[in-house]
Design a protein around this motif. Structure first.
Motif, PDB file in Angstrom:
ATOM      1  N   LEU A  13     -47.890  31.424 -80.219  1.00 54.48           N
ATOM      2  CA  LEU A  13     -47.760  31.185 -78.784  1.00 54.48           C
ATOM      3  C   LEU A  13     -46.525  30.371 -78.424  1.00 54.48           C
ATOM      4  O   LEU A  13     -45.980  30.513 -77.335  1.00 54.48           O
ATOM      5  CB  LEU A  13     -49.010  30.480 -78.254  1.00 54.48           C
ATOM      6  CG  LEU A  13     -50.286  31.326 -78.296  1.00 54.48           C
ATOM      7  CD1 LEU A  13     -51.499  30.466 -77.976  1.00 54.48           C
ATOM      8  CD2 LEU A  13     -50.181  32.497 -77.336  1.00 54.48           C
ATOM      9  N   VAL A  47     -59.451  28.349 -70.620  1.00 54.69           N
ATOM     10  CA  VAL A  47     -58.787  28.825 -69.401  1.00 54.69           C
ATOM     11  C   VAL A  47     -59.042  27.843 -68.265  1.00 54.69           C
ATOM     12  O   VAL A  47     -58.129  27.450 -67.538  1.00 54.69           O
ATOM     13  CB  VAL A  47     -59.273  30.247 -69.028  1.00 54.69           C
ATOM     14  CG1 VAL A  47     -58.721  30.666 -67.680  1.00 54.69           C
ATOM     15  CG2 VAL A  47     -58.865  31.232 -70.107  1.00 54.69           C
ATOM     16  N   ALA A  69     -49.320  26.346 -73.628  1.00 53.75           N
ATOM     17  CA  ALA A  69     -49.707  27.758 -73.691  1.00 53.75           C
ATOM     18  C   ALA A  69     -51.211  27.855 -73.468  1.00 53.75           C
ATOM     19  O   ALA A  69     -51.967  26.990 -73.905  1.00 53.75           O
ATOM     20  CB  ALA A  69     -49.340  28.368 -75.042  1.00 53.75           C
ATOM     21  N   GLN A  71     -53.562  31.278 -73.664  1.00 57.54           N
ATOM     22  CA  GLN A  71     -53.557  32.736 -73.783  1.00 57.54           C
ATOM     23  C   GLN A  71     -54.488  33.149 -74.905  1.00 57.54           C
ATOM     24  O   GLN A  71     -54.626  32.431 -75.906  1.00 57.54           O
ATOM     25  CB  GLN A  71     -52.128  33.184 -74.087  1.00 57.54           C
ATOM     26  CG  GLN A  71     -51.911  34.648 -74.190  1.00 57.54           C
ATOM     27  CD  GLN A  71     -50.439  34.954 -74.478  1.00 57.54           C
ATOM     28  OE1 GLN A  71     -49.544  34.221 -74.119  1.00 57.54           O
ATOM     29  NE2 GLN A  71     -50.216  36.066 -75.141  1.00 57.54           N
ATOM     30  N   ASP A  72     -55.111  34.317 -74.749  1.00 57.56           N
ATOM     31  CA  ASP A  72     -55.932  34.906 -75.804  1.00 57.56           C
ATOM     32  C   ASP A  72     -57.041  33.979 -76.288  1.00 57.56           C
ATOM     33  O   ASP A  72     -57.392  33.981 -77.468  1.00 57.56           O
ATOM     34  CB  ASP A  72     -55.069  35.326 -77.005  1.00 57.56           C
ATOM     35  CG  ASP A  72     -53.945  36.268 -76.643  1.00 57.56           C
ATOM     36  OD1 ASP A  72     -54.117  37.051 -75.687  1.00 57.56           O
ATOM     37  OD2 ASP A  72     -52.888  36.227 -77.297  1.00 57.56           O
TER      38      ASP A  72
END
Length: 98
Positions: A13, A47, A69, A71-72
């Motif tokens: 990331l 998130v 970061a 993400q995912d």
């Protein structure tokens, strides 16, 4: 399917190489080849946590770890070194949060 390790997720990331890691409560502290240190968490609540940290930072609230970061299912934030608890620091945090 191989589960991605926190240090591998941070490297992917952030585009950096992880040089070491250590458990940190429900997260992992990861050292990077550029000398930086980050904290990596995994899971669905990341998130919401990223959104909350960004909101506090944008709203001029208390100093919080900067989101690097999200993400995912991974959250990577800057590592903030700990210090001794002090009443004055707690008061500053509370005032800034209010």
């Amino acid at each position: 399917m191989t589960r991605e390790r926190p240090e591998d997720a941070a490297a992917r990331l952030l585009g950096a190489r992880a040089t070491g890691s250590a458990p940190l409560g429900g997260a992992t502290r990861v050292e990077l080849d550029d000398g930086g240190t980050v904290v990596v968490k995994q899971g669905a609540p990341t998130v919401a946590e990223a959104a909350g940290l960004r909101w506090l930072a944008d709203a001029g609230g208390p100093d919080v770890a900067r989101v690097l970061a999200a993400q995912d299912g991974w959250l990577v934030v800057e590592h903030v070194p700990t210090g001794p608890p002090e009443p004055a620091a707690a008061e500053r945090f509370g005032v800034a949060l209010a």
